[in-house]
Design a protein around this motif. Structure first.
Motif, PDB file in Angstrom:
ATOM      1  N   LEU A  49       0.889  -1.185   0.198  1.00  0.00           N
ATOM      2  CA  LEU A  49       0.024  -0.131   0.329  1.00  0.00           C
ATOM      3  C   LEU A  49       1.204   1.100   0.039  1.00  0.00           C
ATOM      4  CD1 LEU A  49      -2.222  -1.199   2.682  1.00  0.00           C
ATOM      5  CD2 LEU A  49      -3.039  -1.119  -0.015  1.00  0.00           C
ATOM      6  N   CYS A  50       0.731   2.139  -0.358  1.00  0.00           N
ATOM      7  CA  CYS A  50       1.173   3.385  -0.580  1.00  0.00           C
ATOM      8  C   CYS A  50       0.535   4.099   0.809  1.00  0.00           C
ATOM      9  CB  CYS A  50       0.729   4.598  -1.603  1.00  0.00           C
ATOM     10  SG  CYS A  50       1.221   3.883  -3.053  1.00  0.00           S
ATOM     11  N   VAL A  51       1.332   5.581   1.162  1.00  0.00           N
ATOM     12  CA  VAL A  51       1.171   6.151   2.385  1.00  0.00           C
ATOM     13  C   VAL A  51      -0.842   7.121   1.917  1.00  0.00           C
ATOM     14  CG1 VAL A  51       1.868   8.192   3.842  1.00  0.00           C
ATOM     15  CG2 VAL A  51       4.000   5.901   3.132  1.00  0.00           C
ATOM     16  N   ASN A  52      -0.720   7.264   3.060  1.00  0.00           N
ATOM     17  CA  ASN A  52      -1.924   7.564   2.927  1.00  0.00           C
ATOM     18  C   ASN A  52      -3.304   7.343   1.822  1.00  0.00           C
ATOM     19  OD1 ASN A  52      -1.681   9.945   4.370  1.00  0.00           O
ATOM     20  ND2 ASN A  52      -0.281  10.763   2.823  1.00  0.00           N
ATOM     21  N   SER A  53      -3.096   6.354   1.392  1.00  0.00           N
ATOM     22  CA  SER A  53      -4.584   4.490   1.282  1.00  0.00           C
ATOM     23  C   SER A  53      -4.347   3.723   2.024  1.00  0.00           C
ATOM     24  CB  SER A  53      -3.758   4.516  -0.503  1.00  0.00           C
ATOM     25  OG  SER A  53      -2.823   3.363   0.285  1.00  0.00           O
ATOM     26  N   LYS A  54      -6.009   3.364   1.931  1.00  0.00           N
ATOM     27  CA  LYS A  54      -6.653   2.249   2.599  1.00  0.00           C
ATOM     28  C   LYS A  54      -6.860   1.234   2.201  1.00  0.00           C
ATOM     29  CE  LYS A  54     -10.404   4.871   3.722  1.00  0.00           C
ATOM     30  NZ  LYS A  54     -12.268   5.190   4.317  1.00  0.00           N
ATOM     31  N   ALA A  55      -6.798   0.333   2.878  1.00  0.00           N
ATOM     32  CA  ALA A  55      -7.114  -1.289   1.900  1.00  0.00           C
ATOM     33  C   ALA A  55      -8.485  -1.777   3.469  1.00  0.00           C
ATOM     34  CB  ALA A  55      -5.872  -2.162   1.819  1.00  0.00           C
ATOM     35  N   THR A  56      -9.161  -2.453   2.636  1.00  0.00           N
ATOM     36  CA  THR A  56     -10.069  -2.734   3.673  1.00  0.00           C
ATOM     37  C   THR A  56     -10.403  -4.495   2.981  1.00  0.00           C
ATOM     38  OG1 THR A  56     -11.583  -0.647   3.983  1.00  0.00           O
ATOM     39  CG2 THR A  56     -12.758  -3.104   4.503  1.00  0.00           C
ATOM     40  N   LYS A  57     -10.134  -5.431   4.028  1.00  0.00           N
ATOM     41  CA  LYS A  57     -10.784  -6.577   3.967  1.00  0.00           C
ATOM     42  C   LYS A  57     -11.485  -7.210   4.677  1.00  0.00           C
ATOM     43  CE  LYS A  57      -7.417  -7.724   1.304  1.00  0.00           C
ATOM     44  NZ  LYS A  57      -6.887  -8.324  -0.064  1.00  0.00           N
ATOM     45  N   THR A  58     -12.447  -8.338   4.110  1.00  0.00           N
ATOM     46  CA  THR A  58     -13.378  -9.167   5.601  1.00  0.00           C
ATOM     47  C   THR A  58     -12.645  -9.923   5.828  1.00  0.00           C
ATOM     48  OG1 THR A  58     -15.054  -9.129   3.773  1.00  0.00           O
ATOM     49  CG2 THR A  58     -15.687 -10.706   5.139  1.00  0.00           C
ATOM     50  N   PHE A  59     -12.856 -10.466   7.166  1.00  0.00           N
ATOM     51  CA  PHE A  59     -12.585 -10.706   8.415  1.00  0.00           C
ATOM     52  C   PHE A  59     -13.670 -11.806   8.271  1.00  0.00           C
ATOM     53  CE2 PHE A  59     -11.150 -12.875  12.483  1.00  0.00           C
ATOM     54  CZ  PHE A  59     -10.509 -13.349  12.308  1.00  0.00           C
ATOM     55  N   ALA A  60     -13.551 -12.841   8.727  1.00  0.00           N
ATOM     56  CA  ALA A  60     -14.897 -13.300   8.909  1.00  0.00           C
ATOM     57  C   ALA A  60     -14.834 -14.419  10.010  1.00  0.00           C
ATOM     58  CB  ALA A  60     -15.632 -14.731   7.742  1.00  0.00           C
TER      59      ALA A  60
END
Length: 110
Positions: A49-60
């Motif tokens: 990931l780049c600085v100041n970016s975000k990513a979302t994943k599902t933790f089920a």
């Protein structure tokens, strides 16, 4: 099989609201019970990931017990995860709950 890249839209309530749920969620889980409440993945890979970016994943988390359980996740210990939601869900018997784990690294200009 749950796809960690697909956000689960349906969320369960954060706390028990009925007498039965409150009773079920207050019961201690034995070692045999813990085996039946399980995460669908052992780790989440957010990649690069780049600085100041975000990513979302599902933790089920799946509840294979015959009663409801409340699952709480403390995201606040890590600044990079504070945008993750929800922090708790009452998972009914036989159901799977998805927690949206958001990784965000913000580098200040100072």
């Amino acid at each position: 099989l749950i796809d960690e890249n697909k956000i689960m839209k349906r969320k369960f309530k954060p706390e028990p609201s009925t007498a039965e749920e409150t009773h079920d969620c207050n019961l201690a889980l034995s070692n045999d019970d813990l085996v039946l409440v399980w995460p669908n993945v052992k780790s989440l890979n957010f990649g690069t990931l780049c600085v100041n970016s975000k990513a979302t994943k599902t933790f089920a988390v799946t509840n294979d017990l015959k009663r409801s359980v409340v699952v709480r996740i403390d995201f606040g210990e890590h600044d990079e995860l504070v945008q993750s939601t929800p922090s708790s869900q009452v998972i009914p018997a036989g159901a799977t709950a998805g927690f949206d784990v958001t990784f965000f690294y913000h580098k200040s200009d100072s």
